[in-house]
Design an enzyme around this catalytic site. Sequence first.
Site, short mmCIF file in Angstrom:
data_model
loop_
_atom_site.label_atom_id
_atom_site.label_comp_id
_atom_site.label_asym_id
_atom_site.label_seq_id
_atom_site.Cartn_x
_atom_site.Cartn_y
_atom_site.Cartn_z
N ASN A 225 0.87 -1.18 0.00
CA ASN A 225 0.00 0.00 0.00
C ASN A 225 0.91 1.23 0.00
O ASN A 225 0.77 2.13 0.82
CB ASN A 225 -0.90 -0.02 1.23
CG ASN A 225 -2.03 0.98 1.15
OD1 ASN A 225 -2.81 0.99 0.20
ND2 ASN A 225 -2.14 1.85 2.15
N ASN A 278 0.18 5.84 3.52
CA ASN A 278 0.55 4.62 2.84
C ASN A 278 1.41 3.74 3.73
O ASN A 278 2.08 4.23 4.64
CB ASN A 278 1.32 4.94 1.55
CG ASN A 278 0.55 5.89 0.66
OD1 ASN A 278 -0.19 5.47 -0.21
ND2 ASN A 278 0.72 7.19 0.88
N THR A 279 1.40 2.46 3.43
CA THR A 279 2.14 1.52 4.25
C THR A 279 2.39 0.24 3.48
O THR A 279 1.53 -0.19 2.71
CB THR A 279 1.35 1.17 5.53
OG1 THR A 279 1.22 2.31 6.36
CG2 THR A 279 2.06 0.09 6.34
N THR A 280 3.55 -0.38 3.67
CA THR A 280 3.79 -1.73 3.21
C THR A 280 4.14 -2.58 4.43
O THR A 280 5.09 -2.27 5.15
CB THR A 280 4.95 -1.76 2.19
OG1 THR A 280 4.58 -0.98 1.04
CG2 THR A 280 5.24 -3.19 1.75
N GLY A 319 4.24 3.80 6.45
CA GLY A 319 4.39 3.21 7.78
C GLY A 319 4.87 1.78 7.68
O GLY A 319 4.20 0.85 8.13
#
Length: 468
Positions: A225, A278-280, A319
């Site tokens: 994401n 956003n985050t992965t 994040g």
Amino acid sequence: MKRSGAYAWGVAIAALVAVLPLSPVRAQSAEQDALKPTLNDGYDTPDALRFDWPAFTIGTGQYEDGPTGLTVFRFNRKVLAAVDVRGGGPGTVNTEYLGIGYPFPELDSVVFSGGSWYGLEAVTAVNTALKDEGYRGGNWDNVGLTVGSIIYDFGGRRLNEIYPDKRLAQAALKAAVPGVFPRGAYGAGRSAVSGSIFGCNAHSGQGGAFRKVGDLKIAAFTVVNALGVVTDRDGRTAACYPDKTWPAGFRTRDILAGTPDSGKPGWTGVAPSAERKNTTISLIVVNQKMEPWELKRLAIHVHTSMARGIQPFQTEFDGDVLYAVSTAEYEPADDKRIGLLDIGTITSEVMWDAILSAVPPQPQAAFEAPPRRAVDATALRKLAGRYRFSALAELELKVEDGRLLGQAVGERRVFGIPKEAAVEVIPTETGDYVVPGRYPTVLRFDARGGLTINPGRWQQHGRKRGDR
């Protein structure tokens, strides 16, 4: 029996509340309570990852009305784990404890969830389920430990604020099975996107990969994401809705080199995306027994390597979190042991495979109006009205000069249909209606007063006000 004045007032207030319309907050609560879970969707698809490793099970849960979801990894015994947290906005549970680096296995499960901060409920829900089912207790040496992280999948991704909750998390835990992981828009990746930094706003999802080297097993799982764009090993952008002014055959390096102009009017004609949340979140699992410091270094190594597949990575608006787990099933002799450097290198490649596998097929967008279908005025007037998608989003359709016009009238725009002014909704030869632009906006009406926007994996359903 004589009733008090307070009692009478209470009856009156209750009667009044019963006939008042729901407030946005109460309406959203009612939506949440009525949701029906979908469990282990995509497990039977050709793209699902299949592998032989009974040491852990995987369950996914989704609310299609979001759409949003979560993914649960459950280990069949306590395992040693480490974590690496990067980026400017991580949302996690129990990661600080993993960071201490105690030399004994304690972890039971890992949860990835949509729903932003509200999705963290799913992490604690899985842990209480381990106790409720009697798998873990309350003694100091038998307390369950679940860790987890969330992605932001609200805002422009969908027209509601449904989130993965306790009920969905515990159902996914019970449904978990070994050796299968759905890839694409499933589980926690149900409404993920990538590439917002350049306005790509491509659909994303969750990815997974598995490799066996001799007796060494390695698995990598990720929910992409990311603010950055997913990039393949040849430097090509794997998914993006480019502006029509972008050059043909552009690569990730081209838009990176054009920063900041590539995200502003001029170079592309597109303003920077306003949605920068956003985050992965990722998990790597190895079966070789490792020391806590080795597992920590492995997490750092692999997490750093992911910047090849996601560019840019670990920004102030991401994040990113990576969990590393050793199941310790494989304890080779020194002369057969694969060293940490080699494991890190192999796992980094497996993770890149996982990142690329997270990208689902993209719906098509149309910059130019497609061939127009003739629709008589009577049929258009039947479509006119206000359609409700959630307590936050409504769409007003009206007919003017033989054209169907749409305008968002709720708290947020309806994909390619803005709040500021009405735009034409064009009937096409397929029977659908479209709003031309950089991103897909397709409207499909049904005979019962329903409206589906962007039919398919990311569809949103609305009802015309006054219809049942």
